[in-house]
Write a protein that holds these residues in place. Sequence first.
Motif, PDB file in Angstrom:
ATOM      1  N   VAL A  98       0.825  -1.210   0.000  1.00  9.27           N
ATOM      2  CA  VAL A  98       0.000   0.000   0.000  1.00  9.27           C
ATOM      3  C   VAL A  98       0.861   1.263   0.000  1.00  9.27           C
ATOM      4  O   VAL A  98       0.653   2.188  -0.794  1.00  9.27           O
ATOM      5  N   ASN A  99       1.843   1.346   0.891  1.00  8.34           N
ATOM      6  CA  ASN A  99       2.681   2.542   0.975  1.00  8.34           C
ATOM      7  C   ASN A  99       3.529   2.726  -0.287  1.00  8.34           C
ATOM      8  O   ASN A  99       3.742   3.856  -0.752  1.00  8.34           O
ATOM      9  N   ASP A 100       4.010   1.624  -0.850  1.00  7.98           N
ATOM     10  CA  ASP A 100       4.817   1.700  -2.068  1.00  7.98           C
ATOM     11  C   ASP A 100       3.987   2.239  -3.231  1.00  7.98           C
ATOM     12  O   ASP A 100       4.449   3.082  -4.010  1.00  7.98           O
ATOM     13  N   LEU A 101       2.765   1.746  -3.355  1.00  6.27           N
ATOM     14  CA  LEU A 101       1.892   2.200  -4.435  1.00  6.27           C
ATOM     15  C   LEU A 101       1.483   3.652  -4.236  1.00  6.27           C
ATOM     16  O   LEU A 101       1.415   4.429  -5.203  1.00  6.27           O
ATOM     17  N   ALA A 102       1.230   4.040  -2.991  1.00 10.60           N
ATOM     18  CA  ALA A 102       0.871   5.430  -2.705  1.00 10.60           C
ATOM     19  C   ALA A 102       2.015   6.366  -3.084  1.00 10.60           C
ATOM     20  O   ALA A 102       1.788   7.455  -3.631  1.00 10.60           O
ATOM     21  N   GLN A 103       3.248   5.936  -2.826  1.00 13.54           N
ATOM     22  CA  GLN A 103       4.402   6.765  -3.175  1.00 13.54           C
ATOM     23  C   GLN A 103       4.514   6.955  -4.678  1.00 13.54           C
ATOM     24  O   GLN A 103       4.794   8.057  -5.157  1.00 13.54           O
ATOM     25  N   VAL A 104       4.290   5.881  -5.425  1.00 14.30           N
ATOM     26  CA  VAL A 104       4.375   5.977  -6.886  1.00 14.30           C
ATOM     27  C   VAL A 104       3.389   7.007  -7.421  1.00 14.30           C
ATOM     28  O   VAL A 104       3.729   7.839  -8.273  1.00 14.30           O
ATOM     29  N   PHE A 105       2.159   6.979  -6.922  1.00 12.85           N
ATOM     30  CA  PHE A 105       1.127   7.831  -7.486  1.00 12.85           C
ATOM     31  C   PHE A 105       1.134   9.244  -6.928  1.00 12.85           C
ATOM     32  O   PHE A 105       0.510  10.135  -7.505  1.00 12.85           O
ATOM     33  N   THR A 106       1.832   9.473  -5.826  1.00 14.29           N
ATOM     34  CA  THR A 106       1.903  10.829  -5.275  1.00 14.29           C
ATOM     35  C   THR A 106       3.207  11.536  -5.599  1.00 14.29           C
ATOM     36  O   THR A 106       3.248  12.772  -5.634  1.00 14.29           O
ATOM     37  N   THR A 107       4.268  10.759  -5.854  1.00 19.77           N
ATOM     38  CA  THR A 107       5.571  11.375  -6.131  1.00 19.77           C
ATOM     39  C   THR A 107       6.129  10.997  -7.493  1.00 19.77           C
ATOM     40  O   THR A 107       7.065  11.641  -7.972  1.00 19.77           O
ATOM     41  N   GLY A 108       5.597   9.926  -8.095  1.00 16.72           N
ATOM     42  CA  GLY A 108       6.151   9.458  -9.357  1.00 16.72           C
ATOM     43  C   GLY A 108       7.399   8.616  -9.186  1.00 16.72           C
ATOM     44  O   GLY A 108       7.994   8.164 -10.167  1.00 16.72           O
ATOM     45  N   MET A 109       7.812   8.393  -7.939  1.00 19.18           N
ATOM     46  CA  MET A 109       9.014   7.629  -7.644  1.00 19.18           C
ATOM     47  C   MET A 109       8.643   6.240  -7.128  1.00 19.18           C
ATOM     48  O   MET A 109       7.841   6.109  -6.202  1.00 19.18           O
ATOM     49  N   SER A 110       9.228   5.217  -7.718  1.00 18.24           N
ATOM     50  CA  SER A 110       8.980   3.859  -7.273  1.00 18.24           C
ATOM     51  C   SER A 110       9.823   3.549  -6.048  1.00 18.24           C
ATOM     52  O   SER A 110      10.586   4.384  -5.565  1.00 18.24           O
ATOM     53  N   THR A 111       9.675   2.337  -5.531  1.00 18.16           N
ATOM     54  CA  THR A 111      10.447   1.894  -4.370  1.00 18.16           C
ATOM     55  C   THR A 111      11.183   0.608  -4.736  1.00 18.16           C
ATOM     56  O   THR A 111      10.777  -0.097  -5.667  1.00 18.16           O
ATOM     57  N   PRO A 112      12.255   0.283  -4.031  1.00 15.38           N
ATOM     58  CA  PRO A 112      12.967  -0.969  -4.318  1.00 15.38           C
ATOM     59  C   PRO A 112      12.062  -2.188  -4.233  1.00 15.38           C
ATOM     60  O   PRO A 112      12.164  -3.102  -5.047  1.00 15.38           O
ATOM     61  N   ARG A 113      11.162  -2.225  -3.241  1.00 16.63           N
ATOM     62  CA  ARG A 113      10.264  -3.362  -3.094  1.00 16.63           C
ATOM     63  C   ARG A 113       9.313  -3.477  -4.278  1.00 16.63           C
ATOM     64  O   ARG A 113       9.101  -4.565  -4.823  1.00 16.63           O
ATOM     65  N   LEU A 114       8.743  -2.358  -4.706  1.00 18.09           N
ATOM     66  CA  LEU A 114       7.820  -2.387  -5.839  1.00 18.09           C
ATOM     67  C   LEU A 114       8.553  -2.756  -7.126  1.00 18.09           C
ATOM     68  O   LEU A 114       8.034  -3.512  -7.953  1.00 18.09           O
ATOM     69  N   ASP A 115       9.762  -2.262  -7.296  1.00 21.37           N
ATOM     70  CA  ASP A 115      10.556  -2.635  -8.474  1.00 21.37           C
ATOM     71  C   ASP A 115      10.844  -4.132  -8.486  1.00 21.37           C
ATOM     72  O   ASP A 115      10.836  -4.766  -9.543  1.00 21.37           O
TER      73      ASP A 115
END
Length: 224
Positions: free
Chosen positions: A50-67
């Motif tokens: 949830v937090n990883d997806l929220a970051q993508v859609f609010t900042t445009g930046m992915s996370t290592p876990r989501l990648d």
Amino acid sequence: MRTLTVITAGLSTPSSTRQVADEISAAVNAAVTARGEALEVTTIELRELVNDLAQVFTTGMSTPRLDEVKTLVSSSDGLVAVTPVFKASYSGLFKMFFDALDADALNGMPTIIAATAGTPRHSLVTEFALRPLMTYMRAVVVPTSFFAATDDFGGEEGQSLERRIARAAGELANLMVASNDSVGGLGGVTAEGQGMTRRRKTGVDPEENLVPFSELLAGHDGNS
């Protein structure tokens, strides 16, 4: 060894959505094994992203876990996608995950779609919501989809669901075992209307979008 990724968007613990996902993955494992192949299954709980997806859609930046998950999904030989039904369609969390994937992440991916709900009135959600989404992403969705309402667990209805799961698992196993054109896990498939191979892209590595000179110069003999 073949690989299967299972995406489940259940929110509770325990979750009927996760239960269905586990039953499908077990059936696929049995079907692939019966065809002489070993299978490695990885299950992804979207509520943990949830937090990883929220970051993508609010900042445009992915996370290592989501990648990591994106790479896992695109490199798989098969996919099982299961969602609870919210407001007559897939959940927002489920949609966020697939929105976060590269447009070419699922090219040619053998896929089972499934949904769970509290009432059988939503039984066509797999055909009116899930199948169009996966088809848009150029996944190869097996003919048999799966839907389970609360009353379907146990009894005669449960036996019918087991047969449906077994049929879908067999269809997926046939596609997974027959797919021999994967390269490094990111298999190529023939794009609609094109005589070229369209490879899956994770969207993680910018170099994935680079076209080799050999492909750019294909069909050219140097004479203009």
